[in-house]
Motif scaffolding. Structure first.
Motif, short mmCIF file in Angstrom:
data_model
loop_
_atom_site.label_atom_id
_atom_site.label_comp_id
_atom_site.label_asym_id
_atom_site.label_seq_id
_atom_site.Cartn_x
_atom_site.Cartn_y
_atom_site.Cartn_z
N GLU A 1 8.92 -10.41 -7.17
CA GLU A 1 8.10 -10.41 -8.38
C GLU A 1 6.65 -10.74 -8.04
N ASN A 2 6.44 -11.69 -7.13
CA ASN A 2 5.08 -12.01 -6.70
C ASN A 2 4.41 -10.82 -6.02
N GLU A 3 5.19 -10.09 -5.20
CA GLU A 3 4.61 -8.91 -4.53
C GLU A 3 4.19 -7.84 -5.53
N ARG A 4 4.93 -7.69 -6.61
CA ARG A 4 4.52 -6.73 -7.65
C ARG A 4 3.15 -7.13 -8.20
N ILE A 5 2.97 -8.42 -8.42
CA ILE A 5 1.69 -8.92 -8.94
C ILE A 5 0.58 -8.69 -7.92
N ALA A 6 0.87 -9.00 -6.65
CA ALA A 6 -0.13 -8.82 -5.59
C ALA A 6 -0.58 -7.36 -5.51
N HIS A 7 0.36 -6.45 -5.65
CA HIS A 7 0.00 -5.03 -5.52
C HIS A 7 -0.77 -4.51 -6.73
N ILE A 8 -0.57 -5.09 -7.89
CA ILE A 8 -1.40 -4.71 -9.03
C ILE A 8 -2.82 -5.23 -8.83
N LYS A 9 -2.95 -6.47 -8.39
CA LYS A 9 -4.28 -7.01 -8.09
C LYS A 9 -4.99 -6.14 -7.05
N ASP A 10 -4.25 -5.82 -5.99
CA ASP A 10 -4.82 -5.01 -4.92
C ASP A 10 -5.16 -3.62 -5.44
N GLY A 11 -4.30 -3.09 -6.31
CA GLY A 11 -4.55 -1.77 -6.88
C GLY A 11 -5.83 -1.72 -7.68
N VAL A 12 -6.11 -2.77 -8.43
CA VAL A 12 -7.36 -2.84 -9.19
C VAL A 12 -8.55 -2.81 -8.23
#
Length: 596
Positions: A309-320
């Motif tokens: 779940e944390n990795e999903r958040i990290a990848h959205i941040k990185d995606g932005v």
């Protein structure tokens, strides 16, 4: 000293010590893929800066072996050094082992620093060269003796990773590994892989550039756990927390004398593929060694629910951050000066605006035009070139966040591109999409799936000279085993079953020397799909959320299914990122993710 002067100094020392050939691998004392500045002996003696390679120095020749990622870079950096480049895997190119077996004569001496060669590799060399009665000199660091301005060993401060990020306490991990030890009938577990130790103890450091690890060795029994490390890297609070969980601190180098005291009737579990040969040779000969993969390897690779779940958040941040970066490049090129190095700084700026960003997960690869044909190109002040409003730029970058690590490649169109560039851009994208959409039975490895990514290129008689995918760590090494996606089996490195919770890259590419390079990379999460009478089926979930550049796509080359896959992915990207963008950015992203 120049490379030629260093080679001369090393050869004089070899002659004095009666060493006929000296082996210089890339490794540190922990078989790490990337190493700290103190350990860069191969770079020092050859001038080659790539992350993979082995040098062999003899009186009448010197050679460097490296893989396809670095052929162009190595050829350039070795020019004028007298060091011969051996292109690993190419026809009629001998391996290091074949070369030594052929070149060394009966009774000669092969030298290396036993701390930088794994016990498994040392054993193979001994077996290979036994018939020639080759002797070994493994207790001296000859490079260190001539390296007068060698950097000091790193001793960066350590951070403790809270359970809300790690998903499991240190005490629980210790209990589980001790249970595995009992099942294996092991009295002692020796762990020397830096990322395994960091994961196991829920600590992170900064002793290897871009790899948040701590220089250390770990030895565990049923009753004690010894961590051999520079004790000054711990705060009083972290040290107290470690001690509360039964972790005792000892000086870093004391591990070699400690293992000499192991009782003869003990069984020691370790991985000879990871533990260095000097450490293993210090264990008394009477001790039984259980040579198996590290007990931490699979638990580390299979992310728990919190990590996922944390990795999903990290990848959205990185995606932005990466999406803003792509927009900035496409709208700014030709109006302001952008170079490979300035673009990398700009991307880091976008990432640093995200909460809990800690730094790059590896040195960014921003390669414009023909530089992108060098698979792991790294811009320097000497090679840095400006972007033009034409052609493509390849950006392979990643970030470390408290929520996890990212690794993404996008090839971005900066202006007019040729039909040939579009042809290969689209072929590589098709491979990426088809692999990401794969459904497969449980028990498959990356060997089963690699063809899916290569098929569009193989159909044209084309290919790329690197693996298709690697595992990725949780706020750890950006390359993590055992999972991978590749078409070729590697001796001594069996392909791992793809398990639920593993994170793997999906990154086919295409490179045309002196023209252009293309790579498209997403990180995928392995998940369970349906279970039927035929067994458990598996699938992937994209974690990476960044648009592919439609300006490089030729929809005519794509099947209806492939176009639907791209459109579906782009719908997901817009849904995931748009809540974090302003109105202008949303409008740009809407156009960037339009249906084709």
């Amino acid at each position: 000293m120049t490379v030629l002067e260093r080679l001369k100094a090393l050869r004089e020392l070899m002659k004095e010590r009666k060493i006929d050939a000296y082996l210089v691998p890339t490794d540190d004392f922990h078989a790490s893929e990337y190493v700290g500045d103190y350990f860069k002996c191969r770079k020092y003696i050859t001038g080659f800066t790539g992350s993979a390679g082995t040098a062999v120095i003899m009186q009448d020749m010197a050679g460097l072996w490296t893989d396809g990622r670095y052929f162009l870079q190595a050829a350039d950096q070795l020019e004028g050094s007298t060091i011969q480049l051996f292109k690993m895997g190419e026809p009629e190119v001998p391996t290091v082992h074949q070369f030594l077996a052929d070149k060394l004569e009966k009774g000669m001496c092969l030298g290396f620093d036993g701390r930088t060669v794994t016990a498994r590799e040392a054993g193979k060399l001994e077996e290979l060269l036994r018939e020639k009665e080759i002797t070994f000199s493994v207790n001296d660091d000859l490079i260190g003796e001539i390296w007068s301005d060698r950097p000091a060993l790193s001793c960066e401060p350590v951070m403790e990773l809270d359970v809300k990020w790690a998903g499991e306490s240190r005490a629980d991990k210790i209990a589980k590994i001790r249970k595995q030890m009992k099942e294996k009938k092991a009295d002692i577990f020796v762990l020397t892989s830096l990322d395994d130790i960091a994961w196991f103890l829920n600590i992170r450091g900064n002793d290897v550039h871009c790899c948040p690890v701590v220089l250390s060795y770990l030895v565990m029994t049923d009753e004690e756990l010894r961590l051999f490390v520079n004790e000054t890297v711990f705060s009083e609070e972290i040290r107290a927390n470690l001690e509360a969980d039964g972790v005792e601190i000892y000086p870093y180098n004391d591990v070699y004398s400690y293992v000499q005291t192991i009782d003869a009737d003990q069984k020691v579990l370790l991985s000879k593929a990871n533990v260095n040969s000097r450490l293993v040779s210090n264990i008394p000969a009477e001790v039984t060694i259980l040579d198996e993969e590290n007990l931490t390897l699979l638990p580390k690779a299979i992310k728990n629910e919190t990590e996922v779940e944390n990795e999903r958040i990290a990848h959205i941040k990185d995606g932005v951050a990466v999406t803003r970066f792509i927009r900035w490049m496409k709208e700014t090129v030709g109006k302001e000066k952008i170079t490979e190095l300035s673009a990398a700084k700009k991307l880091c700026q976008f990432r640093s605006e995200q909460e809990n960003f800690l730094g790059d997960s590896f040195d960014p690869i921003i390669a414009y035009g023909k530089h992108a044909a060098i698979v792991h190109y790294s811009a320097t002040e000497e090679t840095d070139i400006p972007f033009e409003a034409r052609g493509m730029v390849l950006a392979d970058t990643g970030g470390h966040y408290l929520e996890g690590s990212t690794d993404i490649t996008r090839t971005v169109v900066l202006g007019p591109v040729t039909d040939k560039e579009k042809k290969y851009f689209t072929a590589v994208l098709r491979g990426n999409l088809n692999l990401g959409a794969a459904k497969f039975k449980y028990g498959c490895t990356g060997l089963n799936l690699d063809y899916i990514a290569r098929e569009p290129l193989w159909a044209m008689g084309e290919d790329y000279n690197h693996g298709t995918g690697h595992g990725i760590g949780y706020l750890l090494n950006v390359h993590e085993g055992p999972n991978s996606i590749r078409w070729k089996n590697i001796a001594g490195s069996p392909a791992a079953v793809l398990e639920e919770g593993m994170l793997t890259s999906d990154e086919p590419g295409y490179y045309l020397e002196n023209e252009f390079g293309i790579r498209h990379e997403n990180i995928v999460l392995c998940k369970k799909a349906e279970k039927t009478s035929f067994g458990q089926f598996m699938c992937f979930e994209y974690l990476t959320m960044v648009p592919f550049d439609l300006d490089g796509v030729d929809p005519e080359q794509m099947s209806e299914r492939e176009r639907n896959l791209l459109n579906e992915y782009h719908r997901d990207v817009y849904k995931a990122l748009s809540p974090y963008l302003n109105e202008d950015e949303k409008e740009w992203l809407k156009q960037a993710t339009r249906e084709i």
